[in-house]
Design a protein around this motif. Structure first.
Motif, PDB file in Angstrom:
ATOM      1  N   LEU A 137     -34.946 -15.751   3.650  1.00 43.05           N
ATOM      2  CA  LEU A 137     -34.509 -15.290   2.341  1.00 43.05           C
ATOM      3  C   LEU A 137     -33.292 -16.091   1.919  1.00 43.05           C
ATOM      4  CD1 LEU A 137     -34.668 -11.432   2.998  1.00 43.05           C
ATOM      5  CD2 LEU A 137     -36.321 -12.753   1.662  1.00 43.05           C
ATOM      6  N   ASP A 138     -32.884 -15.961   0.655  1.00 42.44           N
ATOM      7  CA  ASP A 138     -31.648 -16.590   0.231  1.00 42.44           C
ATOM      8  C   ASP A 138     -30.477 -15.655   0.491  1.00 42.44           C
ATOM      9  OD1 ASP A 138     -31.097 -14.923  -2.295  1.00 42.44           O
ATOM     10  OD2 ASP A 138     -33.109 -15.694  -2.704  1.00 42.44           O
ATOM     11  N   THR A 139     -29.280 -16.207   0.509  1.00 47.02           N
ATOM     12  CA  THR A 139     -28.086 -15.426   0.857  1.00 47.02           C
ATOM     13  C   THR A 139     -27.807 -14.337  -0.183  1.00 47.02           C
ATOM     14  OG1 THR A 139     -26.673 -17.079  -0.223  1.00 47.02           O
ATOM     15  CG2 THR A 139     -27.037 -17.317   2.140  1.00 47.02           C
ATOM     16  N   LYS A 140     -28.154 -14.595  -1.436  1.00 43.05           N
ATOM     17  CA  LYS A 140     -27.939 -13.582  -2.477  1.00 43.05           C
ATOM     18  C   LYS A 140     -28.755 -12.330  -2.175  1.00 43.05           C
ATOM     19  CE  LYS A 140     -28.231 -12.898  -7.490  1.00 43.05           C
ATOM     20  NZ  LYS A 140     -28.585 -13.534  -8.790  1.00 43.05           N
ATOM     21  N   THR A 141     -29.993 -12.508  -1.736  1.00 46.32           N
ATOM     22  CA  THR A 141     -30.845 -11.363  -1.405  1.00 46.32           C
ATOM     23  C   THR A 141     -30.312 -10.611  -0.195  1.00 46.32           C
ATOM     24  OG1 THR A 141     -32.779 -12.507  -2.296  1.00 46.32           O
ATOM     25  CG2 THR A 141     -33.191 -10.663  -0.805  1.00 46.32           C
ATOM     26  N   VAL A 142     -29.849 -11.333   0.826  1.00 46.14           N
ATOM     27  CA  VAL A 142     -29.286 -10.687   2.013  1.00 46.14           C
ATOM     28  C   VAL A 142     -28.062  -9.857   1.636  1.00 46.14           C
ATOM     29  CG1 VAL A 142     -28.107 -11.106   4.212  1.00 46.14           C
ATOM     30  CG2 VAL A 142     -30.208 -12.342   3.657  1.00 46.14           C
ATOM     31  N   ASN A 143     -27.200 -10.414   0.792  1.00 42.84           N
ATOM     32  CA  ASN A 143     -26.026  -9.646   0.357  1.00 42.84           C
ATOM     33  C   ASN A 143     -26.436  -8.401  -0.428  1.00 42.84           C
ATOM     34  OD1 ASN A 143     -23.629 -10.949   1.330  1.00 42.84           O
ATOM     35  ND2 ASN A 143     -24.079 -12.670  -0.031  1.00 42.84           N
ATOM     36  N   ARG A 144     -27.529  -8.507  -1.193  1.00 44.69           N
ATOM     37  CA  ARG A 144     -28.016  -7.338  -1.936  1.00 44.69           C
ATOM     38  C   ARG A 144     -28.510  -6.266  -0.969  1.00 44.69           C
ATOM     39  NH1 ARG A 144     -33.046  -6.353  -4.185  1.00 44.69           N
ATOM     40  NH2 ARG A 144     -33.704  -8.498  -3.773  1.00 44.69           N
ATOM     41  N   TYR A 145     -29.218  -6.663   0.091  1.00 42.52           N
ATOM     42  CA  TYR A 145     -29.658  -5.701   1.098  1.00 42.52           C
ATOM     43  C   TYR A 145     -28.455  -5.019   1.747  1.00 42.52           C
ATOM     44  CZ  TYR A 145     -34.409  -7.722   1.077  1.00 42.52           C
ATOM     45  OH  TYR A 145     -35.672  -8.150   0.732  1.00 42.52           O
ATOM     46  N   LEU A 146     -27.426  -5.817   2.063  1.00 43.92           N
ATOM     47  CA  LEU A 146     -26.242  -5.266   2.712  1.00 43.92           C
ATOM     48  C   LEU A 146     -25.510  -4.290   1.796  1.00 43.92           C
ATOM     49  CD1 LEU A 146     -24.714  -5.502   5.398  1.00 43.92           C
ATOM     50  CD2 LEU A 146     -23.303  -7.276   4.352  1.00 43.92           C
ATOM     51  N   ASP A 147     -25.423  -4.645   0.518  1.00 45.97           N
ATOM     52  CA  ASP A 147     -24.800  -3.738  -0.452  1.00 45.97           C
ATOM     53  C   ASP A 147     -25.563  -2.424  -0.521  1.00 45.97           C
ATOM     54  OD1 ASP A 147     -22.829  -5.559  -1.099  1.00 45.97           O
ATOM     55  OD2 ASP A 147     -23.867  -6.318  -2.881  1.00 45.97           O
ATOM     56  N   LEU A 148     -26.886  -2.514  -0.477  1.00 43.46           N
ATOM     57  CA  LEU A 148     -27.721  -1.322  -0.571  1.00 43.46           C
ATOM     58  C   LEU A 148     -27.482  -0.390   0.609  1.00 43.46           C
ATOM     59  CD1 LEU A 148     -30.079   0.270  -1.844  1.00 43.46           C
ATOM     60  CD2 LEU A 148     -31.636  -1.216  -0.561  1.00 43.46           C
ATOM     61  N   LEU A 149     -27.486  -0.924   1.833  1.00 45.21           N
ATOM     62  CA  LEU A 149     -27.272  -0.092   3.008  1.00 45.21           C
ATOM     63  C   LEU A 149     -25.847   0.462   3.046  1.00 45.21           C
ATOM     64  CD1 LEU A 149     -29.191  -2.106   5.758  1.00 45.21           C
ATOM     65  CD2 LEU A 149     -29.933  -0.059   4.535  1.00 45.21           C
ATOM     66  N   SER A 150     -24.888  -0.291   2.540  1.00 43.89           N
ATOM     67  CA  SER A 150     -23.514   0.214   2.455  1.00 43.89           C
ATOM     68  C   SER A 150     -23.416   1.354   1.449  1.00 43.89           C
ATOM     69  CB  SER A 150     -22.558  -0.911   2.062  1.00 43.89           C
ATOM     70  OG  SER A 150     -22.561  -1.950   3.022  1.00 43.89           O
ATOM     71  N   ASP A 151     -24.109   1.202   0.331  1.00 39.65           N
ATOM     72  CA  ASP A 151     -24.092   2.216  -0.721  1.00 39.65           C
ATOM     73  C   ASP A 151     -24.691   3.532  -0.234  1.00 39.65           C
ATOM     74  OD1 ASP A 151     -23.597   2.961  -3.468  1.00 39.65           O
ATOM     75  OD2 ASP A 151     -25.755   2.909  -3.773  1.00 39.65           O
ATOM     76  N   LEU A 152     -25.613   3.461   0.717  1.00 39.19           N
ATOM     77  CA  LEU A 152     -26.261   4.652   1.265  1.00 39.19           C
ATOM     78  C   LEU A 152     -25.517   5.204   2.481  1.00 39.19           C
ATOM     79  CD1 LEU A 152     -29.974   3.482   0.969  1.00 39.19           C
ATOM     80  CD2 LEU A 152     -28.819   5.184  -0.439  1.00 39.19           C
ATOM     81  N   PHE A 153     -24.309   4.729   2.746  1.00 36.32           N
ATOM     82  CA  PHE A 153     -23.459   5.189   3.861  1.00 36.32           C
ATOM     83  C   PHE A 153     -24.077   4.885   5.219  1.00 36.32           C
ATOM     84  CE2 PHE A 153     -22.728   8.015   0.237  1.00 36.32           C
ATOM     85  CZ  PHE A 153     -21.344   7.919   0.079  1.00 36.32           C
ATOM     86  N   LEU A 154     -24.880   3.840   5.298  1.00 39.02           N
ATOM     87  CA  LEU A 154     -25.547   3.491   6.543  1.00 39.02           C
ATOM     88  C   LEU A 154     -24.877   2.321   7.253  1.00 39.02           C
ATOM     89  CD1 LEU A 154     -29.219   3.794   5.254  1.00 39.02           C
ATOM     90  CD2 LEU A 154     -27.966   5.450   6.663  1.00 39.02           C
ATOM     91  N   VAL A 155     -24.185   1.471   6.532  1.00 38.18           N
ATOM     92  CA  VAL A 155     -23.529   0.289   7.102  1.00 38.18           C
ATOM     93  C   VAL A 155     -22.091   0.242   6.615  1.00 38.18           C
ATOM     94  CG1 VAL A 155     -23.467  -2.250   7.038  1.00 38.18           C
ATOM     95  CG2 VAL A 155     -25.639  -1.061   7.397  1.00 38.18           C
ATOM     96  N   ARG A 156     -21.195  -0.164   7.500  1.00 36.01           N
ATOM     97  CA  ARG A 156     -19.789  -0.354   7.135  1.00 36.01           C
ATOM     98  C   ARG A 156     -19.422  -1.824   7.319  1.00 36.01           C
ATOM     99  NH1 ARG A 156     -15.310   2.886   6.759  1.00 36.01           N
ATOM    100  NH2 ARG A 156     -16.313   4.682   7.778  1.00 36.01           N
ATOM    101  N   ARG A 157     -18.748  -2.379   6.339  1.00 35.52           N
ATOM    102  CA  ARG A 157     -18.161  -3.709   6.475  1.00 35.52           C
ATOM    103  C   ARG A 157     -16.669  -3.543   6.687  1.00 35.52           C
ATOM    104  NH1 ARG A 157     -21.474  -6.393   1.497  1.00 35.52           N
ATOM    105  NH2 ARG A 157     -21.191  -4.284   0.743  1.00 35.52           N
ATOM    106  N   LEU A 158     -16.181  -3.955   7.853  1.00 27.51           N
ATOM    107  CA  LEU A 158     -14.748  -3.892   8.158  1.00 27.51           C
ATOM    108  C   LEU A 158     -14.150  -5.251   7.829  1.00 27.51           C
ATOM    109  CD1 LEU A 158     -12.534  -2.029   9.369  1.00 27.51           C
ATOM    110  CD2 LEU A 158     -12.996  -3.133  11.572  1.00 27.51           C
ATOM    111  N   LEU A 159     -13.255  -5.263   6.857  1.00 29.89           N
ATOM    112  CA  LEU A 159     -12.722  -6.521   6.362  1.00 29.89           C
ATOM    113  C   LEU A 159     -11.593  -7.029   7.241  1.00 29.89           C
ATOM    114  CD1 LEU A 159     -12.635  -5.710   2.531  1.00 29.89           C
ATOM    115  CD2 LEU A 159     -14.413  -6.900   3.835  1.00 29.89           C
ATOM    116  N   PRO A 160     -11.367  -8.346   7.258  1.00 26.69           N
ATOM    117  CA  PRO A 160     -10.252  -8.890   8.038  1.00 26.69           C
ATOM    118  C   PRO A 160      -8.918  -8.447   7.456  1.00 26.69           C
ATOM    119  CG  PRO A 160     -11.331 -10.621   6.758  1.00 26.69           C
ATOM    120  CD  PRO A 160     -12.177  -9.397   6.623  1.00 26.69           C
ATOM    121  N   TRP A 161      -7.971  -8.225   8.349  1.00 22.80           N
ATOM    122  CA  TRP A 161      -6.618  -7.823   7.964  1.00 22.80           C
ATOM    123  C   TRP A 161      -5.836  -9.076   7.590  1.00 22.80           C
ATOM    124  CZ3 TRP A 161      -4.705  -2.999   7.330  1.00 22.80           C
ATOM    125  CH2 TRP A 161      -3.326  -2.857   7.175  1.00 22.80           C
ATOM    126  N   HIS A 162      -5.365  -9.108   6.356  1.00 24.08           N
ATOM    127  CA  HIS A 162      -4.642 -10.288   5.899  1.00 24.08           C
ATOM    128  C   HIS A 162      -3.148 -10.118   6.145  1.00 24.08           C
ATOM    129  CE1 HIS A 162      -8.143 -12.142   4.154  1.00 24.08           C
ATOM    130  NE2 HIS A 162      -8.451 -11.015   3.520  1.00 24.08           N
TER     131      HIS A 162
END
Length: 390
Positions: free
Chosen positions: A220-245
């Motif tokens: 798949l293209d990266t845009k589609t993968v990011n859309r899948y990730l956004d979807l699972l995050s929106d459903l409270f199924l996946v968490r993205r922990l961001l780097p501490w700046h």
């Protein structure tokens, strides 16, 4: 019936706000908690907006809901009827003018993005948001924490009569998301492709997100993968922990780390059925880390900033939290009972100078291991976080 820690907070917010939105994944216990609240308010009204019969009652929502001005109205799966938020605003404002200020609506939702946007636009200043996760260690007795880790916190999974029954339930939940829930949000994602994506995330539990590699593996293209990730995050199924700046003059890792939020779903996706199976599986370290991170972040007080710290030179902290009123906390997560923090943890602490330094291990005590670091059991650190919010 297991008492939910959020119960008192929901009641408190209903006293302060006209509307309270209780968010969380499907089957996490939102409806059960609403029923417990409803038991104390026998005149309250419950509508399931997945039911055609209940949706039909809201063809003219203002006329119908105006009949219950002095009662609590519970609207379940409210994201299914986004056009409802504007009438709710009118009802709340009219009730305020008549002296009925707060505790009017309890809204239950299992998708965050659209609901937050729609309700925020219409009900700004009139609504509070609370998230109900599956069961957490603060709600379960100490002797059942391994069971909670293996089965995850979804009530029907955790309370199943055995590990096999629990795993069957979780597999059915995954199928329900893939075949019914996700398509119902208008997203055309092939179920087989999304299952492969979800399973890849399980294999990479607690790892750095590499969108390009996932895209190649899925063709798949990266845009589609990011859309899948956004979807699972929106459903409270996946968490993205961001780097501490931090302004430390070093090259920092910029990619987020990803976690499937419920450990039981990780294990179901990887066909891990028992504690023995898990302890012999390569994902055991990532699974334990995700379990710890999820419990700590769910216990952290409102407005806690969180991330992870990693430099190109190997300095690393698994979880960094800026806890309001309690300073910067650095948390190293280890599965071994006699484990010690890595050298990179101490180097990272030199960079950030945290106020508190912890190493979470799978025990039930707390003790100093030198250099300002305290080894601590997960339930004790959760209690420390909960105490900062009181």
């Amino acid at each position: 019936m297991i008492e939910r820690r959020l119960h008192g907070s929901v009641l408190e917010h209903l006293q302060q706000f006209p509307a309270v939105a209780l968010l969380g994944p499907r089957q996490a216990g939102k409806t059960t908690l609403a029923e417990m609240i409803r038991a104390d308010k026998p005149d309250s009204v419950y509508l399931d907006l997945e039911s055609p019969a209940d949706r039909a009652k809201l063809i003219d929502p203002e006329s119908y809901l105006a009949r219950f001005e002095d009662e609590l109205v519970i609207l379940d799966e409210v994201q299914r009827v986004p056009e409802l938020f504007q009438p709710l605003r009118g009802l709340i404002d009219r009730a305020r003018r008549r002296g009925v200020a707060n505790g009017r609506f309890l809204l239950l939702g299992s998708a965050s993005g659209d609901l937050l946007r729609q309700s925020g636009e219409s009900l700004a200043g009139r609504i509070a948001y609370l998230e109900l996760p599956p069961f957490q260690v603060s709600e379960i007795e100490q002797g059942l924490h391994d069971q909670l880790w293996v089965r995850g916190g979804f009530p029907d999974s955790f309370l199943a009569s055995g590990d096999r029954q629990s795993q069957i339930w979780r597999r059915n939940l995954i199928s329900t998301y893939l075949e019914r829930d996700i398509p119902s949000y208008g997203t055309r994602v092939p179920a087989e492709t999304l299952l492969r994506f979800w399973t890849m995330l399980a294999h990479n539990q607690a790892g750095l997100l590499n969108v390009s590699q996932l895209a190649r593996n899925l063709m798949l293209d990266t845009k589609t993968v990011n859309r899948y990730l956004d979807l699972l995050s929106d459903l409270f199924l996946v968490r993205r922990l961001l780097p501490w700046h931090a302004n430390v003059g070093k090259r920092l890792v910029k990619a987020p780390r990803t976690f499937i939020r419920d450990s039981g779903l990780v294990h179901a996706l990887l066909s891990i059925g028992t504690l023995d199976d898990l302890l012999g599986h390569p994902v055991v370290g990532g699974s334990w880390e995700g379990f710890v991170v999820e419990n700590l972040l769910n216990a952290a007080p409102f407005n806690t900033a969180a991330g992870f710290y990693r430099t190109g030179g190997g300095a690393e902290i698994d979880l960094v939290m800026e806890v309001p009123g309690a300073g910067l906390w650095a948390v190293e997560i280890k599965r071994g009972v006699e484990a010690r923090p890595r050298r990179g943890f101490y180097r990272a602490c030199e960079d950030l100078q945290p106020d508190k330094r912890f190493m979470v291990y799978p025990g039930s005590d707390r003790y100093s291991i030198g250099d300002g670091v305290e080894a601590i059991g997960l339930s004790l650190l959760v209690s420390d976080l909960l105490a900062t919010a009181t």
